[in-house]
Write a protein that holds these residues in place. Structure first.
Motif, short mmCIF file in Angstrom:
data_model
loop_
_atom_site.label_atom_id
_atom_site.label_comp_id
_atom_site.label_asym_id
_atom_site.label_seq_id
_atom_site.Cartn_x
_atom_site.Cartn_y
_atom_site.Cartn_z
N GLU A 206 0.92 -1.20 -0.12
CA GLU A 206 0.02 -0.20 -0.13
C GLU A 206 0.94 1.25 -0.08
N LEU A 207 1.90 1.20 0.62
CA LEU A 207 2.74 2.12 0.61
C LEU A 207 3.46 2.95 -0.51
N THR A 208 3.71 1.75 -1.30
CA THR A 208 4.18 2.31 -2.69
C THR A 208 3.16 2.76 -3.74
N VAL B 56 16.15 -0.24 1.68
CA VAL B 56 15.77 -0.86 0.22
C VAL B 56 14.91 0.13 -0.29
N TYR B 57 15.22 0.54 -1.60
CA TYR B 57 14.43 1.69 -2.32
C TYR B 57 13.15 1.11 -2.94
N VAL B 58 12.13 1.10 -2.77
CA VAL B 58 10.92 0.76 -3.15
C VAL B 58 10.09 1.54 -4.14
N ALA B 59 10.32 2.77 -4.31
CA ALA B 59 9.80 3.61 -5.26
C ALA B 59 10.65 4.75 -5.45
N LYS B 60 10.72 5.21 -6.75
CA LYS B 60 11.61 6.33 -7.23
C LYS B 60 11.17 7.11 -8.49
N VAL C 175 7.76 4.28 9.11
CA VAL C 175 7.61 2.91 8.22
C VAL C 175 8.45 3.27 6.96
N ALA C 176 8.94 4.66 6.61
CA ALA C 176 9.46 4.77 5.40
C ALA C 176 10.11 5.97 5.72
N LEU D 212 -2.18 9.79 4.66
CA LEU D 212 -2.81 8.87 3.94
C LEU D 212 -2.68 7.23 4.39
N LEU D 213 -1.69 7.10 5.36
CA LEU D 213 -1.37 5.72 5.97
C LEU D 213 -2.26 5.89 7.29
N ASP D 214 -2.83 6.78 7.59
CA ASP D 214 -3.86 6.88 8.89
C ASP D 214 -3.00 7.40 10.01
N TYR D 215 -1.73 8.17 9.95
CA TYR D 215 -1.16 8.37 11.01
C TYR D 215 -1.70 9.80 11.67
#
Length: 275
Positions: A93-95, A124-128, A226-227, A260-263
């Motif tokens: 969901e994060l990406t 770890v790069y998950v989106a760029k 988390v990121a 958006l992650l409900d924080y």
């Protein structure tokens, strides 16, 4: 008098599949450093008979998880591993939520923007999202870098206590990657406390010389980091008049992704405090 017989808890090892475990361990032996490996070398590393390794390789090759180097004796990871990795990233969901924010941020500041997560001692790069400039970044989705020696890693480590950091880095001296790398866990801890108070990190040449990074934390509904969301800037091209804007937009993008992650930021004395 009847004695109550409690069920005996079955050992977890009972449910392990040795062949599957060996196959996964075999795949984990391949890395950026060891891109190709021979069957004898894999047998030595896994401490299993060569015949077992040949059977594992034959199965993995048929499924596309490994392939031979130009028909030779060495093996490398196959396209099935790449497909699996991208399917995993796409499932996060994060990406999914973060990618449009990265693209918007890139269009606003005209520098590459990244989203990373932590895996143990690595980021770890998950989106760029790459900007159309002459600057070419050496990282791509899936790239792993040391957490303690990178700006994005510092953001991901800032929630850890000193005891947790010592558990993660039990060695007396941390591995150095530049003159800016903290020498000990205590040095790292003090640096992280300052980062946490500041709410973001901006530093030049921390991991790679002549490169600046601006990064801010992304938190989920539990409040945990988390990121890390950041922008990479070639130091010789920094426009000081735009730097405040870049920092502000990176922080705002990270805060938006957190929402958006409900924080929900904690409230103190009627004021919202971003921790």
């Amino acid at each position: 008098m009847t004695t109550l017989q409690l069920p005996v808890e079955e050992p977890q090892d009972k449910y392990l599949v040795p062949g599957l475990e060996r196959g996964l361990r075999l795949l984990c032996e391949f890395s950026r450093k060891d891109k190709s490996l021979s069957a004898p070398e894999l047998a030595r590393r896994l401490d299993v008979p060569r015949s077992t390794v040949f059977r594992l390789l034959a199965t993995l090759e048929r499924m596309g998880f490994v392939e031979r180097n130009d028909g030779g004796r060495d093996y490398r990871l196959g396209m099935a591993v790449l497909h699996l990795g991208f399917e995993y990233l796409a499932s996060l969901e994060l990406t999914e939520i973060g990618r449009p924010l990265l693209e918007r941020l890139r269009d606003e500041i005209h520098y590459p923007c990244n989203l990373v997560v932590r895996d143990g001692r690595s980021i770890v790069y998950v989106a760029k999202s790459v900007a159309p400039t002459a600057f070419v970044s050496s990282v791509s989705v899936g790239t792993r870098l040391p957490a303690h020696a990178t700006v994005l890693g510092r953001v991901l480590l800032e929630d850890l206590s000193l005891a947790e950091l010592r558990e993660l880095y039990p060695e007396e001296r941390l591995e150095r990657f530049s003159d800016s790398t903290p020498k000990t866990v205590l040095d790292l801890f003090h640096m992280l406390q300052e980062d946490r108070q500041r709410g973001y990190v901006l530093q030049e040449g921390f991991y790679e010389s002549r490169i600046s990074t601006v990064a801010a934390p992304v938190r989920d509904q539990s409040g945990r980091v988390v990121a890390a969301l950041g922008a990479t800037i070639p130091a010789p091209h920094i426009d000081e008049t735009q730097l405040d804007l870049i920092v502000r937009r990176v922080r705002e993008s990270a805060d938006e992704l957190s929402r958006l992650l409900d924080y929900v930021p904690e409230k103190s004395g009627g004021m919202v405090v971003n921790l």
